[in-house]
Design a protein around this motif. Structure first.
Motif, PDB file in Angstrom:
ATOM      1  N   LEU A 186       0.767  -1.201  -0.044  1.00 45.20           N
ATOM      2  CA  LEU A 186       0.086   0.255  -0.044  1.00 45.20           C
ATOM      3  C   LEU A 186       0.876   1.384   0.065  1.00 45.20           C
ATOM      4  N   VAL A 187       1.841   1.304   0.696  1.00 45.43           N
ATOM      5  CA  VAL A 187       3.026   2.231   0.881  1.00 45.43           C
ATOM      6  C   VAL A 187       3.301   2.719  -0.534  1.00 45.43           C
ATOM      7  N   ARG A 188       3.712   1.774  -1.213  1.00 45.76           N
ATOM      8  CA  ARG A 188       4.330   2.037  -2.646  1.00 45.76           C
ATOM      9  C   ARG A 188       3.435   2.529  -3.721  1.00 45.76           C
ATOM     10  N   SER A 189       2.087   1.953  -3.414  1.00 47.69           N
ATOM     11  CA  SER A 189       1.003   2.218  -4.431  1.00 47.69           C
ATOM     12  C   SER A 189       0.410   3.772  -4.352  1.00 47.69           C
ATOM     13  N   VAL A 190       0.595   4.324  -3.089  1.00 42.74           N
ATOM     14  CA  VAL A 190       0.241   5.466  -3.069  1.00 42.74           C
ATOM     15  C   VAL A 190       1.022   6.540  -3.332  1.00 42.74           C
ATOM     16  N   LEU A 191       2.297   6.331  -3.058  1.00 47.78           N
ATOM     17  CA  LEU A 191       3.390   7.275  -3.527  1.00 47.78           C
ATOM     18  C   LEU A 191       3.345   8.266  -4.597  1.00 47.78           C
ATOM     19  N   PRO A 192       2.879   7.922  -5.723  1.00 50.71           N
ATOM     20  CA  PRO A 192       2.536   8.506  -6.899  1.00 50.71           C
ATOM     21  C   PRO A 192       1.479   9.661  -6.764  1.00 50.71           C
ATOM     22  N   PHE A 193       0.651   9.245  -5.707  1.00 48.60           N
ATOM     23  CA  PHE A 193      -0.300  10.368  -5.416  1.00 48.60           C
ATOM     24  C   PHE A 193      -0.246  11.468  -4.352  1.00 48.60           C
ATOM     25  N   GLY A 194       1.191  11.375  -3.964  1.00 50.53           N
ATOM     26  CA  GLY A 194       1.581  12.088  -2.913  1.00 50.53           C
ATOM     27  C   GLY A 194       1.515  11.633  -1.549  1.00 50.53           C
ATOM     28  N   LEU A 195       0.899  10.574  -1.137  1.00 50.48           N
ATOM     29  CA  LEU A 195       0.574   9.907   0.059  1.00 50.48           C
ATOM     30  C   LEU A 195       2.001   9.303   0.542  1.00 50.48           C
ATOM     31  N   THR A 196       2.020   9.145   1.755  1.00 47.67           N
ATOM     32  CA  THR A 196       3.245   8.429   2.439  1.00 47.67           C
ATOM     33  C   THR A 196       2.756   7.256   3.275  1.00 47.67           C
ATOM     34  N   GLU A 197       3.699   6.611   3.750  1.00 43.08           N
ATOM     35  CA  GLU A 197       3.383   5.596   4.627  1.00 43.08           C
ATOM     36  C   GLU A 197       2.410   6.006   5.926  1.00 43.08           C
ATOM     37  N   PHE A 198       2.565   7.256   6.194  1.00 47.21           N
ATOM     38  CA  PHE A 198       1.715   7.906   7.504  1.00 47.21           C
ATOM     39  C   PHE A 198       0.345   7.788   6.928  1.00 47.21           C
ATOM     40  N   ASP A 199       0.095   7.736   5.768  1.00 45.27           N
ATOM     41  CA  ASP A 199      -1.375   7.789   5.214  1.00 45.27           C
ATOM     42  C   ASP A 199      -2.183   6.628   5.223  1.00 45.27           C
ATOM     43  N   VAL A 200      -1.093   5.510   5.365  1.00 45.09           N
ATOM     44  CA  VAL A 200      -1.855   4.135   5.140  1.00 45.09           C
ATOM     45  C   VAL A 200      -2.459   3.660   6.371  1.00 45.09           C
ATOM     46  N   HIS A 201      -3.347   3.127   6.395  1.00 45.63           N
ATOM     47  CA  HIS A 201      -4.223   3.093   7.527  1.00 45.63           C
ATOM     48  C   HIS A 201      -5.133   1.526   7.814  1.00 45.63           C
ATOM     49  N   ASP A 202      -5.604   1.276   8.905  1.00 48.61           N
ATOM     50  CA  ASP A 202      -6.337  -0.007   9.027  1.00 48.61           C
ATOM     51  C   ASP A 202      -7.225  -0.295   7.790  1.00 48.61           C
ATOM     52  N   VAL A 203      -7.391  -1.385   7.389  1.00 52.28           N
ATOM     53  CA  VAL A 203      -7.929  -1.887   6.018  1.00 52.28           C
ATOM     54  C   VAL A 203      -9.291  -2.416   6.251  1.00 52.28           C
ATOM     55  N   LEU A 204     -10.021  -2.635   5.419  1.00 51.44           N
ATOM     56  CA  LEU A 204     -11.174  -3.745   4.862  1.00 51.44           C
ATOM     57  C   LEU A 204     -10.334  -4.833   4.298  1.00 51.44           C
ATOM     58  N   ASN A 205     -10.230  -5.997   4.900  1.00 47.01           N
ATOM     59  CA  ASN A 205      -9.664  -7.313   4.100  1.00 47.01           C
ATOM     60  C   ASN A 205     -10.897  -8.014   3.272  1.00 47.01           C
ATOM     61  N   VAL A 206     -10.671  -7.516   2.193  1.00 50.98           N
ATOM     62  CA  VAL A 206     -11.740  -8.087   1.247  1.00 50.98           C
ATOM     63  C   VAL A 206     -11.410  -9.743   0.861  1.00 50.98           C
ATOM     64  N   PHE A 207     -12.446 -10.468   1.176  1.00 49.21           N
ATOM     65  CA  PHE A 207     -12.559 -11.836   0.904  1.00 49.21           C
ATOM     66  C   PHE A 207     -11.998 -12.573   1.928  1.00 49.21           C
ATOM     67  N   GLN A 208     -11.860 -11.980   3.077  1.00 45.29           N
ATOM     68  CA  GLN A 208     -10.930 -12.718   4.310  1.00 45.29           C
ATOM     69  C   GLN A 208     -11.909 -13.146   5.246  1.00 45.29           C
ATOM     70  N   VAL A 209     -11.754 -14.152   5.750  1.00 45.76           N
ATOM     71  CA  VAL A 209     -12.742 -14.904   6.810  1.00 45.76           C
ATOM     72  C   VAL A 209     -11.894 -14.939   8.088  1.00 45.76           C
ATOM     73  N   THR A 210     -12.460 -14.355   9.087  1.00 43.05           N
ATOM     74  CA  THR A 210     -11.947 -14.260  10.513  1.00 43.05           C
ATOM     75  C   THR A 210     -12.928 -14.288  11.346  1.00 43.05           C
ATOM     76  N   GLY A 211     -12.505 -14.302  12.818  1.00 38.51           N
ATOM     77  CA  GLY A 211     -13.197 -14.247  13.994  1.00 38.51           C
ATOM     78  C   GLY A 211     -12.420 -14.091  15.037  1.00 38.51           C
ATOM     79  N   LEU A 212     -12.945 -14.360  16.350  1.00 33.16           N
ATOM     80  CA  LEU A 212     -12.606 -14.374  17.529  1.00 33.16           C
ATOM     81  C   LEU A 212     -12.639 -15.693  18.078  1.00 33.16           C
ATOM     82  N   ASN A 213     -11.847 -16.412  18.557  1.00 35.71           N
ATOM     83  CA  ASN A 213     -12.057 -17.735  19.143  1.00 35.71           C
ATOM     84  C   ASN A 213     -12.305 -17.724  20.715  1.00 35.71           C
ATOM     85  N   HIS A 214     -12.513 -18.843  21.480  1.00 36.46           N
ATOM     86  CA  HIS A 214     -12.835 -18.830  22.672  1.00 36.46           C
ATOM     87  C   HIS A 214     -12.006 -18.202  23.694  1.00 36.46           C
ATOM     88  N   ASP A 215     -10.818 -17.902  23.365  1.00 33.82           N
ATOM     89  CA  ASP A 215      -9.815 -16.972  24.208  1.00 33.82           C
ATOM     90  C   ASP A 215      -9.656 -15.642  23.601  1.00 33.82           C
TER      91      ASP A 215
END
Length: 284
Positions: free
Chosen positions: A160-189
Motif C-alpha cells: 500500500l505504501v508503494r501504491s500511494v506514493l505517486p498520489f503524494g501520500l506516504t506511509e503515514f497515510d496508510v491506515h487500517d484496512v477492509l480485508n476483502v474476501f478474508q474470513v476471520t473471527g474471535l476464538n474462545h480465548d
C-alpha cells in the motif's frame, strides 16, 4: 449464548437509515453502466486508483481465492480516510451489501456503500468466522520482523505504501484496512483467527463511491490464507497467491438523479473550548 442488542441502533431518518431501494437499483440495473477502467493487480503488489463520486468500483477474484487489503481516502483531502473501528461499531466487524464504510473525525460520513457481494451467503461458519473483515488489519514488515527476525518487503502495508506514493501520500497515510474476501473471527480465548479464503473465480465485492475517492488495494502475500504465516508449520505461501481485478463503472445518470454526496458530520461545538477564555478554561 444469548444475543445482546447492538449499541448503535438504526432509527428512521437517522444517518444509519439507508435507502436500500436506491442502492438495490444500482446493483440490479447494470445495463446502463459504462466501464471506465479495468486492471489486474498481480500477486504481492498493490495499486491505487481514483473513483469519482457517484461511480461504482468492483474488486474481483480473477483466478480463485485471494485476500485483498483495501484503503480508502477522500481524493481531495487524505486526512479523511476509512475509519475501520467506527465502521465496526456502526455496521459490523464484517461487512456486506448495504453496509457503509465511514470516515475519520471530524468528517464522519460514508465514504462508500457496498452494493453487491457475491459472498453474502457465506454467513457464519462452524467456527464463528465471517467474510470481509474489519476486525484485523494489514500484515506489515514490522510485526513480521518481530516474529521471525526476517525482512520481507511485500506485506500489505508495504504494498500500500508503494501504491500511494505517486498520489503524494506516504506511509503515514496508510491506515487500517477492509480485508476483502478474508474470513476471520474471535476464538474462545478472544484471539483473532483467520480461515481459508472462500472466494472463487468471479466472486466480487462492489462499492458505490459517496464522494470522490482514492482507493488502494494490496494482494495479500498470504494469498488465500490456507498456509500458516507464523508459528509452527509456517512456510512461504506463494503457491496460493493469486491476482485480483478492479473495475470502475460510470452509472446511468438516471440511476443517480437526485442523489448528492453526503455532507460531513454537522457537529460544530468546539469541544467545550471558548475563544474568549484561555484554552484551559472550559464550561457550558
Amino acid at each position: 449464548m444469548k444475543d445482546f442488542p447492538a449499541a448503535y441502533q438504526v432509527s428512521e431518518g437517522s444517518a444509519l437509515d439507508l435507502d436500500r431501494a436506491f442502492y438495490g437499483r444500482i446493483a440490479g440495473e447494470t445495463g446502463g453502466r459504462t466501464l471506465v477502467e479495468r486492471f489486474t493487480i498481480p500477486i504481492r503488489t498493490g495499486r491505487a486508483w481514483e473513483v469519482p463520486a457517484g461511480h461504482v468500483f468492483r474488486i474481483v477474484a480473477l483466478e480463485g481465492p485471494q485476500v485483498g487489503d483495501l484503503n480508502i481516502w477522500n481524493r481531495h483531502d487524505p486526512r479523511e480516510r476509512l475509519w475501520a473501528a467506527r465502521t465496526r461499531q456502526l455496521q459490523g466487524a464484517h461487512v456486506t451489501t448495504f453496509d457503509r464504510l465511514w470516515s475519520t473525525l471530524p468528517f464522519l460520513r460514508p465514504l462508500a456503500t457496498i452494493t453487491a457481494d457475491s459472498l453474502a451467503g457465506y454467513g457464519t461458519d462452524a467456527y464463528g468466522g465471517r467474510v470481509h473483515d474489519l476486525l484485523g488489519t494489514r500484515c506489515d514488515p514490522y510485526v513480521n520482523k518481530l516474529l521471525t527476525g526476517q525482512d520481507f518487503h511485500f506485506h500489505c502495508h508495504s504494498n500500500l505504501v508503494r501504491s500511494v506514493l505517486p498520489f503524494g501520500l506516504t506511509e503515514f497515510d496508510v491506515h487500517d484496512v477492509l480485508n476483502v474476501f478474508q474470513v476471520t473471527g474471535l476464538n474462545h480465548d478472544d484471539m483473532y483467527f483467520m480461515r481459508d479464503c472462500p472466494a472463487q473465480a468471479g466472486d466480487h465485492l462492489e462499492f458505490f463511491a459517496e464522494i470522490d475517492l482514492l482507493c488502494a488495494l494490496s494482494t495479500c502475500p498470504g494469498g488465500d490464507l490456507s498456509v500458516p504465516l507464523w508459528g509452527p508449520g509456517a512456510r512461504d505461501p506463494i503457491d496460493v497467491c493469486r491476482p485480483l481485478g478492479v473495475e470502475v463503472y460510470r452509472l446511468d445518470p438516471a440511476l443517480v438523479a437526485g442523489w448528492s454526496s453526503p455532507g460531513v458530520a454537522p457537529y460544530r461545538g468546539g469541544h467545550g473550548l471558548h475563544a474568549e477564555k484561555g484554552w484551559w478554561e472550559t464550561g457550558a
